[in-house]
Every structure is written in C-alpha cells, then in structure tokens.
Scaffold this motif. Structure first.
Motif, PDB file in Angstrom:
ATOM      1  N   ASP A   1      49.948  76.986  42.755  1.00  0.00           N
ATOM      2  CA  ASP A   1      49.948  76.114  43.931  1.00  0.00           C
ATOM      3  C   ASP A   1      50.230  74.659  43.557  1.00  0.00           C
ATOM      4  O   ASP A   1      50.709  73.876  44.392  1.00  0.00           O
ATOM      5  N   CYS A   2      49.918  74.295  42.315  1.00  0.00           N
ATOM      6  CA  CYS A   2      50.193  72.927  41.851  1.00  0.00           C
ATOM      7  C   CYS A   2      51.677  72.699  41.582  1.00  0.00           C
ATOM      8  O   CYS A   2      52.106  71.550  41.438  1.00  0.00           O
ATOM      9  N   ASP A   3      52.454  73.768  41.480  1.00  0.00           N
ATOM     10  CA  ASP A   3      53.883  73.649  41.175  1.00  0.00           C
ATOM     11  C   ASP A   3      54.694  73.332  42.428  1.00  0.00           C
ATOM     12  O   ASP A   3      55.671  74.019  42.756  1.00  0.00           O
ATOM     13  N   THR A   4      54.285  72.295  43.148  1.00  0.00           N
ATOM     14  CA  THR A   4      55.033  71.856  44.324  1.00  0.00           C
ATOM     15  C   THR A   4      56.259  71.049  43.892  1.00  0.00           C
ATOM     16  O   THR A   4      56.265  70.456  42.805  1.00  0.00           O
ATOM     17  N   PRO A   5      57.308  71.011  44.715  1.00  0.00           N
ATOM     18  CA  PRO A   5      58.502  70.245  44.342  1.00  0.00           C
ATOM     19  C   PRO A   5      58.168  68.772  44.104  1.00  0.00           C
ATOM     20  O   PRO A   5      57.372  68.162  44.823  1.00  0.00           O
ATOM     21  N   LEU A   6      58.789  68.209  43.081  1.00  0.00           N
ATOM     22  CA  LEU A   6      58.588  66.798  42.765  1.00  0.00           C
ATOM     23  C   LEU A   6      59.530  65.936  43.588  1.00  0.00           C
ATOM     24  O   LEU A   6      60.660  66.346  43.885  1.00  0.00           O
ATOM     25  N   PRO A   7      59.104  64.735  43.979  1.00  0.00           N
ATOM     26  CA  PRO A   7      59.994  63.855  44.753  1.00  0.00           C
ATOM     27  C   PRO A   7      61.201  63.441  43.926  1.00  0.00           C
ATOM     28  O   PRO A   7      61.107  63.217  42.716  1.00  0.00           O
ATOM     29  N   GLU A   8      62.334  63.341  44.585  1.00  0.00           N
ATOM     30  CA  GLU A   8      63.562  62.953  43.900  1.00  0.00           C
ATOM     31  C   GLU A   8      63.631  61.439  43.719  1.00  0.00           C
ATOM     32  O   GLU A   8      63.277  60.679  44.627  1.00  0.00           O
ATOM     33  N   PRO A   9      64.076  60.974  42.552  1.00  0.00           N
ATOM     34  CA  PRO A   9      64.244  59.527  42.350  1.00  0.00           C
ATOM     35  C   PRO A   9      65.452  59.021  43.130  1.00  0.00           C
ATOM     36  O   PRO A   9      66.398  59.773  43.408  1.00  0.00           O
ATOM     37  N   SER A  10      65.418  57.750  43.488  1.00  0.00           N
ATOM     38  CA  SER A  10      66.544  57.168  44.227  1.00  0.00           C
ATOM     39  C   SER A  10      67.704  56.826  43.313  1.00  0.00           C
ATOM     40  O   SER A  10      68.866  56.802  43.747  1.00  0.00           O
ATOM     41  N   ASP A  11      67.433  56.568  42.052  1.00  0.00           N
ATOM     42  CA  ASP A  11      68.490  56.167  41.125  1.00  0.00           C
ATOM     43  C   ASP A  11      68.075  56.569  39.719  1.00  0.00           C
ATOM     44  O   ASP A  11      67.060  56.107  39.208  1.00  0.00           O
ATOM     45  N   ALA A  12      68.838  57.449  39.100  1.00  0.00           N
ATOM     46  CA  ALA A  12      68.473  57.933  37.769  1.00  0.00           C
ATOM     47  C   ALA A  12      69.705  57.997  36.876  1.00  0.00           C
ATOM     48  O   ALA A  12      70.812  58.286  37.331  1.00  0.00           O
ATOM     49  N   VAL A  13      69.506  57.736  35.603  1.00  0.00           N
ATOM     50  CA  VAL A  13      70.532  57.940  34.582  1.00  0.00           C
ATOM     51  C   VAL A  13      70.475  59.400  34.155  1.00  0.00           C
ATOM     52  O   VAL A  13      69.394  59.914  33.839  1.00  0.00           O
ATOM     53  N   VAL A  14      71.596  60.072  34.155  1.00  0.00           N
ATOM     54  CA  VAL A  14      71.653  61.510  33.874  1.00  0.00           C
ATOM     55  C   VAL A  14      72.362  61.731  32.538  1.00  0.00           C
ATOM     56  O   VAL A  14      73.486  61.248  32.342  1.00  0.00           O
ATOM     57  N   VAL A  15      71.705  62.473  31.627  1.00  0.00           N
ATOM     58  CA  VAL A  15      72.270  62.734  30.300  1.00  0.00           C
ATOM     59  C   VAL A  15      72.150  64.235  29.998  1.00  0.00           C
ATOM     60  O   VAL A  15      71.079  64.697  29.596  1.00  0.00           O
ATOM     61  N   PRO A  16      73.222  65.007  30.178  1.00  0.00           N
ATOM     62  CA  PRO A  16      73.178  66.417  29.763  1.00  0.00           C
ATOM     63  C   PRO A  16      73.125  66.502  28.234  1.00  0.00           C
ATOM     64  O   PRO A  16      73.634  65.625  27.531  1.00  0.00           O
ATOM     65  N   PHE A  17      72.526  67.569  27.722  1.00  0.00           N
ATOM     66  CA  PHE A  17      72.426  67.684  26.264  1.00  0.00           C
ATOM     67  C   PHE A  17      72.430  69.147  25.846  1.00  0.00           C
ATOM     68  O   PHE A  17      72.093  70.056  26.617  1.00  0.00           O
TER      69      PHE A  17
END
Length: 317
Positions: free
Chosen positions: A183-199
C-alpha cells in the motif's frame, strides 16, 4: 504514573515481541505513557533505548530514574531518513540479546515530518513486525494525536497493540506487514523539470561525472557530494547487475534539496532489503540499499511492477 503492562501477558510476564502504539495528546500523557514504559523496563533490568525527538529527551531524562542505564538518541538526527531506523533498533536488540530483553521507545513520526517522510516511516513501522518476528523485545511507538489523520490511521494498521496510557488493547485494524508495504508503493509525484541520463554498464563512469557536475551546479557542498556520488553509484551499479543491465537516472532540485531517481527493470522481493547492516562476509544482497539509506536524507522505494524506482533525497543545507 501509570503502570505499564502489555496485554495478552499474565502477571509479571511479557510476550516475546511486543509492539504497541501509544497515542498522546498532551505532554503529561506522553510522560505518563513513555515514562512508565521506560521505568518498568529498568525495574525489570532490561536494556533500554529511547529514540525520540530531542525536545522529548530532556523531559524524559528528568523523569526517569537511573538515567545511566538508558541509551538516549535524538530521533530527528538518527532517524532523519526513516530507512535508517530499523537497522539501529536491530543492532541495539542484538547487543541486548545475550544479556537481557531489549525495551525500546522509537518515535519515527512527529509533527513537521513531510508526507514523503511519514510514508516511509509507516513502511518502517510495518517492517518492524517482520524484522522482530520471534525475537524477544518490546518496542513502544508514541504518536502525537495532532498528526494528520491518515498517519494515525496507519499506526493502527502497523501496530498489533494500540492505546493510551494504561489502556492498551489489540488493534482490530492491524494488517499484514507485506500488505502495508504494498500500500505504501503509491505513485510518486512527477518533477516539473529533470535532467535525464540513460545508462548501461559502459556509461556508469559518465553517469558519475554528470551527477557530480550537476550536483555542484545545484549547490551541493563538496563534503556531501561524496555521499551523493556514492549513493548514486550504488544505485546505478545495482541496476546494471540486478535490474536488466540498464536504467535511467533523473535529477532535479526542489526547495532546499536535490533528488536523484533511478529506474530500472529490477525487483525487490524482500521488503527488508537494506534495512540491516550487511555482514561484509556474507554473499547475500542488500549492501547497496543499506549504504543509500545511510548516506541520504530520505530514500523512497517503489517496488511495484513494471520495475524498481529509487528516489534519493539530499538536503542542500
């Protein structure tokens, strides 16, 4: 002062593991309930740990006799990240096991905790019941009735015993710890601006360089950048080894802190992973998650399908 006595135990006896929630609305109620628990434990010659916010420590010290037999801990510091608390409680109980019963006061949620911190502290409270199954210990958790209603409701689900000073009873809302964690695994709020780095494995060094330069630009002090890079290194390394060989790092800044999120295709089968100091000689996992908890101010974990999400928070102050 109220005489503290666990339910479901005969005269002079205590159940092997006892985990009550104490609800209090005033300072007198707090001192009555917690003070009685501590003094009763001392009278029984238990090993006693009191981990509560600093402003409560001084009040309890003045009330409890034989203070030198109590280990006092400021929970605002030791438990700033709720993911650190269980390890502390288990280590104290380990030291006590060979000598006497461990009696612990742990107050993981206080007025002023953020909703994210309170959610992870609720997860911690559920995990206590798994970690201490079959162990000999008592862990009293005080809850201020001024806390939000949803926090108080969760306390009824994470504690087999609830009540007020002198009036403990079995909680009819107590819930299986695994269900509470889900039940604690609720969706996390999305950030408005994030740096994205695939790896992937070939880009781990690149990820470290990007995380370092980004954190410096965000204002993280040099002394904490070492912790930041080590935590991210453990998380991305786990993604490569256990999360499908690749993942995505996102980083952003909020008021007073920076956040790193690592997403991959991994699973977290055991909710207790990272909640105990790992044995360096053991081959079992959990070392990386434990290190993240020790280094970060908050670690949010979402283990629901289709993959694993870790959010690492670090204050800029």
């Amino acid at each position: 002062m109220t005489t503290y006595g666990p339910i479901s135990a005969g005269p002079g006896r205590q159940p092997a593991f006892h985990h009550p929630a104490l609800f209090y609305g005033t300072t007198d109620e707090y001192l009555d309930g917690v003070g009685a628990f501590v003094q009763d434990a001392l009278d029984r010659e238990h090993s006693v740990l009191v981990a509560v916010p600093a402003q409560r420590l001084s009040l309890l010290r003045d009330l409890v006799e034989d203070q030198g037999r109590v280990t006092w801990v400021d929970m605002r510091q030791a438990g700033r990240n709720p993911g650190r608390i269980l390890s502390m409680l288990q280590e104290f109980a380990d030291r006590a096991d060979s000598l006497t019963r461990a009696s612990i006061v742990g107050e993981p949620i206080w007025v002023g905790r953020t909703p994210a911190e309170a959610a992870e502290a609720t997860r911690h409270e559920a995990l206590i019941n798994l970690a201490f199954t079959g162990r000999t210990a008592s862990i009293l958790c005080p809850y201020d009735t001024a806390l939000p209603e949803d926090v108080l409701a969760q306390a009824h689900r994470t504690h087999p015993v609830v009540g007020e000073p002198g009036a403990y009873r079995a909680s009819p809302r107590y819930t299986d710890p695994h269900e509470v964690c889900r039940d604690c695994d609720t969706p996390l709020p999305e950030p408005s601006d994030a740096v994205v780095v695939p790896f992937d494995e070939q880009r781990l060094a690149f990820v470290r360089d990007e995380a370092d330069s980004w954190a410096a630009a965000a204002g993280l002090p040099p002394a904490r950048r070492t912790d930041w890079l080590l935590a991210i290194g453990e998380a991305t390394g786990n993604s490569v080894r256990h999360g499908g060989g690749r993942g995505t790092l996102r980083m952003w800044r909020t008021d007073g802190e920076i956040v790193a999120e690592i997403r991959d295709q991994g699973l977290l089968a055991d909710p207790l992973t990272g909640r105990r100091r790992p044995d360096p000689r053991a081959a079992s996992g959990g070392r990386g998650v434990w290190i993240m908890h020790q280094l970060c101010d908050l670690v949010e974990i979402r283990a629901a399908a289709p993959g694993l999400v870790l959010r690492l928070h670090m204050g800029l102050g």
